[in-house]
Design an enzyme around this catalytic site. Structure first.
Site, PDB file in Angstrom:
ATOM      1  N   GLY A 115      -5.813  -6.865   0.650  1.00 24.05           N
ATOM      2  CA  GLY A 115      -6.229  -6.047   1.784  1.00 24.05           C
ATOM      3  C   GLY A 115      -5.292  -4.872   1.937  1.00 24.05           C
ATOM      4  O   GLY A 115      -4.731  -4.383   0.952  1.00 24.05           O
ATOM      5  N   GLU A 116      -5.137  -4.397   3.154  1.00 22.83           N
ATOM      6  CA  GLU A 116      -4.332  -3.228   3.540  1.00 22.83           C
ATOM      7  C   GLU A 116      -4.683  -1.975   2.725  1.00 22.83           C
ATOM      8  O   GLU A 116      -3.903  -1.033   2.668  1.00 22.83           O
ATOM      9  CB  GLU A 116      -2.820  -3.529   3.531  1.00 22.83           C
ATOM     10  CG  GLU A 116      -2.151  -3.797   2.212  1.00 22.83           C
ATOM     11  CD  GLU A 116      -0.630  -4.158   2.363  1.00 22.83           C
ATOM     12  OE1 GLU A 116       0.162  -3.577   1.636  1.00 22.83           O
ATOM     13  OE2 GLU A 116      -0.278  -4.996   3.221  1.00 22.83           O
ATOM     14  N   GLY A 117      -5.851  -1.978   2.114  1.00 20.23           N
ATOM     15  CA  GLY A 117      -6.297  -0.809   1.353  1.00 20.23           C
ATOM     16  C   GLY A 117      -5.734  -0.742  -0.054  1.00 20.23           C
ATOM     17  O   GLY A 117      -5.941   0.245  -0.766  1.00 20.23           O
TER      18      GLY A 117
ATOM     19  N   ILE B 185       0.837  -1.206   0.000  1.00 17.92           N
ATOM     20  CA  ILE B 185       0.000   0.000   0.000  1.00 17.92           C
ATOM     21  C   ILE B 185       0.873   1.256   0.000  1.00 17.92           C
ATOM     22  O   ILE B 185       0.546   2.251  -0.657  1.00 17.92           O
ATOM     23  CB  ILE B 185      -0.981   0.010   1.217  1.00 17.92           C
ATOM     24  CG1 ILE B 185      -1.847   1.272   1.247  1.00 17.92           C
ATOM     25  CG2 ILE B 185      -0.261  -0.092   2.545  1.00 17.92           C
ATOM     26  CD1 ILE B 185      -3.027   1.248   0.361  1.00 17.92           C
TER      27      ILE B 185
END
Lengths: 332, 332
Positions: B299-301, B99
């Site tokens: 995930g993790e944006g 990210i």
């Protein structure tokens, strides 16, 4: 034998070792293996063409070819008159078009090349779009434009009132099926215009029924900017410069290439799927999945430019993120 | 009544006048009307929440919440041990995660907030994830984190080994259907792990069969970072800050909000559709179409951050491109 045929000789291939190195690194990077899926494949793809195991996209460049179409001058196949081509070209030159605005967000430059504004091609219903000599001149112009570029990722785009008519004719002639299914509303033609467009495409396709060489099909029913796009894509290949293809017109322009050499588009990805209905079918035919699917139908390279950040991020995801071993240190 | 219930009172609405002004401008911009489709709608949406007819995205910011899960500590429902949560948090803080690499490409900042690393939630199979007091503390922490941000577009993300198990439990409890269908492989759990995960989710859902308040479901079978995400999204609403949602975990986290107030996610778009199979179904349930569909499952944006350039380009396509009248001058 045209200049485009010649340009298709001796195409370079990607550097398999660089791509393999990125593939291997991707499996060990500080994230669940495979979690970036396609983005890791994009980084591999860039690595192969850039011939480096540290792929980056720092200098994307948009190259737009613009030209006029004889069929649009004599028959209302578009929602806009031919004069709009010149007006839009002016907007590209002044950085005021949508592709220019997108490019600034991406850190890209945009180069617009006039390959026939005010010099319409033949009316494809009754005559070839381009005589052999002009076809070759356009190929040389486009290849020279690519050779002048300073960039690491090429976005190709087009502008030309009437060019979805030419694209539908190429697609119908080369990909087959019902002709009308390749004809969409382009910039937004009304029902009567759509009917005229279908008839125009049917006549063009019928006229060249005996033509078997895909590049001859491009010359007969294409257009100047379509030829330029095909030539630019091949010229980029000779520079090992990866390419992001745009919508229906760009995809129709390069279809002849892959029918001459099935590897001819290995250095190309498809930025987006256009709302023009023929585009999705052409992409299926090419076996290429679009990165974006946002119902856009603008052309001028806008959908391809919108996909550029994904390629840049894919590379950063490989080069700027450590492997588990780099982050945690060597295992005991 | 939790702090999250209170936060959901008196949600501001978008500025309809600013959005309408952009809608009108979009119809007259120097391109075929409707050619940017969804991107024009994104610009309208930003305009409404930024309360300006000149929408821009200059300062996107990623906010990642990380925490540990009791169920993962005692049962192998993930391909990774709980310790990985802390290690990844360290990588966010040092700008070394995926990210972070994406954010640099986009010109975004990333803030990572620990809401429970090393302080695992309860084992949701047999006990509430969070007691009411801790739930409220997390809501306050998350809301305060949002209030400290300097940004014009919020990307929310998460990290927490075991959190797709919690997400599946929320989705199954609130959206119904067959429980197992909400359970995917997350970071890549094997067949045996997937079976354990299904059993864990079934037990959690069965345990809370009598719970009807969606926020109580979040407290019972969610997790600290999931609660933080829900709270951050509502806090962003109070600041009129538009939000890009990420994958399965983020979407499951905010599902309770929309069940309390159907307008609660009007300031949110969905950045991407995850490869986690439950995500597409959750998005259908929310009636939200993802901007990207790239098979990502990190995930993790990351998927939301990957979509940020599209929003920025959508705004530039409105503000940096003239209308036909601006370009050609006033008609006679």
């Amino acid at each position: 034998m045209t200049r485009l045929h010649e340009l298709l000789w001796d195409l370079p291939t990607a550097d398999a070792a660089s791509a393999a190195e990125v593939h291997d690194r991707a499996a060990h990077i500080l994230r669940p293996s495979g979690a970036l899926a396609w983005l890791d494949e994009l980084a591999e793809w860039i690595a192969g063409w850039h011939r480096t195991s540290r792929p980056r996209v720092d200098r994307p460049v948009g190259l737009i070819f613009a030209a006029d179409h004889g069929v649009a001058a004599v028959e209302a196949v578009s929602a806009y008159p031919s004069e709009v081509t010149a007006a839009m070209f002016d907007a590209y030159r002044h950085g005021r078009s949508t592709i220019s605005a997108f490019a600034r967000q991406v850190g890209a430059t945009v180069v617009a090349v006039d390959v026939g504004i005010g010099k319409p091609t033949g009316d494809i219903r009754v005559e070839p779009a381009l005589e052999p000599e002009r076809f070759d001149q356009i190929v040389d112009t486009a290849a020279a434009a690519v050779d002048r570029l300073d960039g690491d990722l090429l976005v190709v785009g087009e502008m030309g009132i009437g060019n979805t008519t030419a694209s539908a004719a190429i697609a119908a002639a080369l990909a087959g099926g019902e002709t009308a299914a390749w004809v969409g509303r382009g910039t937004g033609v009304d029902d009567a215009g759509l009917a005229r467009k279908r008839v125009a495409v049917q006549r063009a396709v019928r006229r060249i029924a005996g033509v078997t060489d895909p590049i001859e099909v491009l010359r007969e029913v294409g257009g100047a900017e379509l030829v330029a796009i095909a030539a630019a894509v091949v010229a980029a290949r000779h520079r090992s410069m990866p390419v992001v293809l745009d919508g229906y017109v760009v995809t129709a322009s390069v279809l002849p290439l892959v029918m001459i050499d099935p590897t001819a588009l290995d250095h190309c990805i498809v930025g987006h799927c256009s709302a023009e209905p023929g585009h999705r079918r052409l992409l299926e035919r090419l076996g290429k999945r679009p990165l974006l699917d946002l119902d856009m139908r603008l052309g001028e390279g806008s959908g391809a430019m919108a996909a550029v950040p994904l390629v840049a991020m894919a590379c950063a995801g490989i080069t700027e993120v450590p492997t588990f071993t780099e982050w945690f240190g060597q295992p005991d």
